[in-house]
Motif scaffolding. Sequence first.
Motif, mmCIF file in Angstrom:
data_model
loop_
_atom_site.group_PDB
_atom_site.id
_atom_site.type_symbol
_atom_site.label_atom_id
_atom_site.label_comp_id
_atom_site.label_asym_id
_atom_site.label_seq_id
_atom_site.Cartn_x
_atom_site.Cartn_y
_atom_site.Cartn_z
ATOM 1 N N ASN A 181 0.831 -1.200 0.000
ATOM 2 C CA ASN A 181 0.000 0.000 0.000
ATOM 3 C C ASN A 181 0.871 1.257 0.000
ATOM 4 O OD1 ASN A 181 -2.688 1.326 0.349
ATOM 5 N ND2 ASN A 181 -1.707 2.007 2.236
ATOM 6 N N PHE A 182 1.935 1.262 0.781
ATOM 7 C CA PHE A 182 2.848 2.404 0.835
ATOM 8 C C PHE A 182 3.506 2.620 -0.523
ATOM 9 C CE2 PHE A 182 6.846 4.555 1.904
ATOM 10 C CZ PHE A 182 6.396 5.563 2.736
ATOM 11 N N GLU A 183 3.939 1.523 -1.161
ATOM 12 C CA GLU A 183 4.579 1.636 -2.477
ATOM 13 C C GLU A 183 3.622 2.182 -3.534
ATOM 14 O OE1 GLU A 183 8.159 -1.631 -2.515
ATOM 15 O OE2 GLU A 183 6.144 -2.330 -3.024
ATOM 16 N N ASN A 184 2.338 1.892 -3.409
ATOM 17 C CA ASN A 184 1.353 2.424 -4.358
ATOM 18 C C ASN A 184 1.318 3.947 -4.337
ATOM 19 O OD1 ASN A 184 0.329 0.101 -5.572
ATOM 20 N ND2 ASN A 184 -1.138 -0.241 -3.927
ATOM 21 N N GLN A 185 1.795 4.544 -3.278
ATOM 22 C CA GLN A 185 1.761 5.994 -3.138
ATOM 23 C C GLN A 185 3.089 6.668 -3.465
ATOM 24 O OE1 GLN A 185 -0.207 6.971 0.699
ATOM 25 N NE2 GLN A 185 -0.652 4.782 0.765
ATOM 26 N N LEU A 186 4.104 5.891 -3.817
ATOM 27 C CA LEU A 186 5.432 6.447 -4.094
ATOM 28 C C LEU A 186 5.523 7.008 -5.505
ATOM 29 C CD1 LEU A 186 7.764 3.744 -2.488
ATOM 30 C CD2 LEU A 186 7.042 5.937 -1.521
ATOM 31 N N GLN A 187 6.451 7.931 -5.673
ATOM 32 C CA GLN A 187 6.789 8.465 -6.987
ATOM 33 C C GLN A 187 7.696 7.447 -7.697
ATOM 34 O OE1 GLN A 187 5.388 11.321 -8.098
ATOM 35 N NE2 GLN A 187 4.302 11.259 -6.131
ATOM 36 N N PRO A 188 7.800 7.518 -9.033
ATOM 37 C CA PRO A 188 8.636 6.548 -9.760
ATOM 38 C C PRO A 188 10.113 6.548 -9.334
ATOM 39 C CG PRO A 188 7.214 7.738 -11.275
ATOM 40 C CD PRO A 188 7.059 8.398 -9.932
ATOM 41 N N ASP A 189 10.601 7.653 -8.784
ATOM 42 C CA ASP A 189 12.005 7.726 -8.382
ATOM 43 C C ASP A 189 12.214 7.472 -6.885
ATOM 44 O OD1 ASP A 189 10.768 10.058 -7.575
ATOM 45 O OD2 ASP A 189 12.461 11.351 -8.085
ATOM 46 N N GLU A 190 11.198 6.882 -6.235
ATOM 47 C CA GLU A 190 11.297 6.578 -4.811
ATOM 48 C C GLU A 190 11.146 5.081 -4.573
ATOM 49 O OE1 GLU A 190 9.394 10.423 -2.557
ATOM 50 O OE2 GLU A 190 7.995 8.960 -3.378
ATOM 51 N N GLU A 191 11.733 4.623 -3.465
ATOM 52 C CA GLU A 191 11.603 3.246 -3.012
ATOM 53 C C GLU A 191 11.227 3.261 -1.540
ATOM 54 O OE1 GLU A 191 15.095 0.921 -3.781
ATOM 55 O OE2 GLU A 191 14.761 0.956 -5.939
ATOM 56 N N VAL A 192 10.752 2.136 -1.056
ATOM 57 C CA VAL A 192 10.389 2.026 0.354
ATOM 58 C C VAL A 192 11.623 1.611 1.155
ATOM 59 C CG1 VAL A 192 9.644 -0.400 0.222
ATOM 60 C CG2 VAL A 192 8.685 1.096 1.991
ATOM 61 N N ALA A 193 11.732 2.194 2.334
ATOM 62 C CA ALA A 193 12.766 1.804 3.294
ATOM 63 C C ALA A 193 12.062 1.651 4.641
ATOM 64 C CB ALA A 193 13.869 2.847 3.371
ATOM 65 N N ASP B 87 17.503 1.545 -13.121
ATOM 66 C CA ASP B 87 16.589 2.136 -14.094
ATOM 67 C C ASP B 87 15.240 2.458 -13.465
ATOM 68 O OD1 ASP B 87 18.426 2.009 -16.158
ATOM 69 O OD2 ASP B 87 17.766 0.026 -16.796
ATOM 70 N N GLU B 88 14.690 1.506 -12.731
ATOM 71 C CA GLU B 88 13.376 1.678 -12.124
ATOM 72 C C GLU B 88 13.454 1.392 -10.631
ATOM 73 O OE1 GLU B 88 10.330 -0.657 -13.923
ATOM 74 O OE2 GLU B 88 10.810 -0.014 -15.946
ATOM 75 N N ALA B 89 12.565 2.025 -9.896
ATOM 76 C CA ALA B 89 12.479 1.730 -8.476
ATOM 77 C C ALA B 89 11.977 0.306 -8.281
ATOM 78 C CB ALA B 89 11.522 2.718 -7.795
ATOM 79 N N ARG B 90 12.537 -0.395 -7.305
ATOM 80 C CA ARG B 90 12.084 -1.750 -6.991
ATOM 81 C C ARG B 90 10.827 -1.670 -6.150
ATOM 82 N NH1 ARG B 90 15.982 -4.100 -3.580
ATOM 83 N NH2 ARG B 90 16.342 -1.970 -2.962
ATOM 84 N N ARG B 91 9.903 -2.562 -6.362
ATOM 85 C CA ARG B 91 8.668 -2.614 -5.579
ATOM 86 C C ARG B 91 8.614 -3.951 -4.861
ATOM 87 N NH1 ARG B 91 8.904 2.244 -5.714
ATOM 88 N NH2 ARG B 91 7.586 3.558 -7.023
ATOM 89 N N ILE B 92 9.226 -4.016 -3.706
ATOM 90 C CA ILE B 92 9.314 -5.243 -2.924
ATOM 91 C C ILE B 92 7.941 -5.712 -2.455
ATOM 92 C CG2 ILE B 92 9.794 -3.994 -0.766
ATOM 93 C CD1 ILE B 92 11.376 -7.367 -1.660
ATOM 94 N N GLY B 93 7.007 -4.792 -2.205
ATOM 95 C CA GLY B 93 5.678 -5.168 -1.716
ATOM 96 C C GLY B 93 4.954 -6.097 -2.659
ATOM 97 N N PHE B 94 5.074 -5.850 -3.962
ATOM 98 C CA PHE B 94 4.388 -6.697 -4.930
ATOM 99 C C PHE B 94 5.053 -8.072 -5.012
ATOM 100 C CE2 PHE B 94 3.310 -2.377 -5.996
ATOM 101 C CZ PHE B 94 1.931 -2.471 -6.083
ATOM 102 N N ARG B 95 6.354 -8.130 -4.892
ATOM 103 C CA ARG B 95 7.064 -9.418 -4.875
ATOM 104 C C ARG B 95 6.678 -10.212 -3.627
ATOM 105 N NH1 ARG B 95 13.216 -10.094 -6.464
ATOM 106 N NH2 ARG B 95 12.235 -9.201 -8.281
ATOM 107 N N LEU B 96 6.588 -9.516 -2.492
ATOM 108 C CA LEU B 96 6.182 -10.181 -1.251
ATOM 109 C C LEU B 96 4.759 -10.718 -1.361
ATOM 110 C CD1 LEU B 96 7.631 -7.619 1.305
ATOM 111 C CD2 LEU B 96 8.470 -9.950 0.924
ATOM 112 N N ALA B 97 3.869 -9.942 -1.966
ATOM 113 C CA ALA B 97 2.474 -10.381 -2.117
ATOM 114 C C ALA B 97 2.393 -11.619 -3.009
ATOM 115 C CB ALA B 97 1.620 -9.253 -2.687
#
Length: 157
Positions: free
Chosen positions: A67-79, A138-148
């Motif tokens: 859910n947090f990653e859904n709100q990020l900009q393309p140049d941001e990642e979750v930490a 090149d692109e921000a990683r979206r770990i949340g979708f991989r975890l899901a």
Amino acid sequence: MSDTPIRTLAEAHEDSALPRAHAVLTDDEAAAPFETLPLPPGMADEPFEDKSPAQWAYERLVLYIQNFENQLQPDEEVALGITGGDVGVLQIEGLGYFAPDILTFYGRDEDGARTQLIQHVSQLNVMLVAIPKPAAEDEARRIGFRLARGLTAERKG
């Protein structure tokens, strides 16, 4: 006379088996918080009372990250900001649990050093942080979708 509605035993049992969640946001235009949405099929298949505290905390944390990653900009990642100490921020590269009560966070700190945080579910207190993605990627990683995806694969395998 009581204002409490009369419920059948089956209704009471069903209510006790459903997770309780609630959220209210100040922004009326914001997307519905995931706490108010139905659980994804992979999570809803197994009753939460049959899950260890670690598994249940892990699965909900996956949803929070996604859910947090859904709100990020393309140049941001979750930490992950570790609260309650001066540990700093961990860029999330993985998440795991060891039933009945341990969660594990894999990642890198601000200096790029490989890190692993092992935490008891009773001490779970984390903050999700938006950080700039590494310039080399090149692109921000979206770990949340991989975890899901892993939640669904875990049920099938």
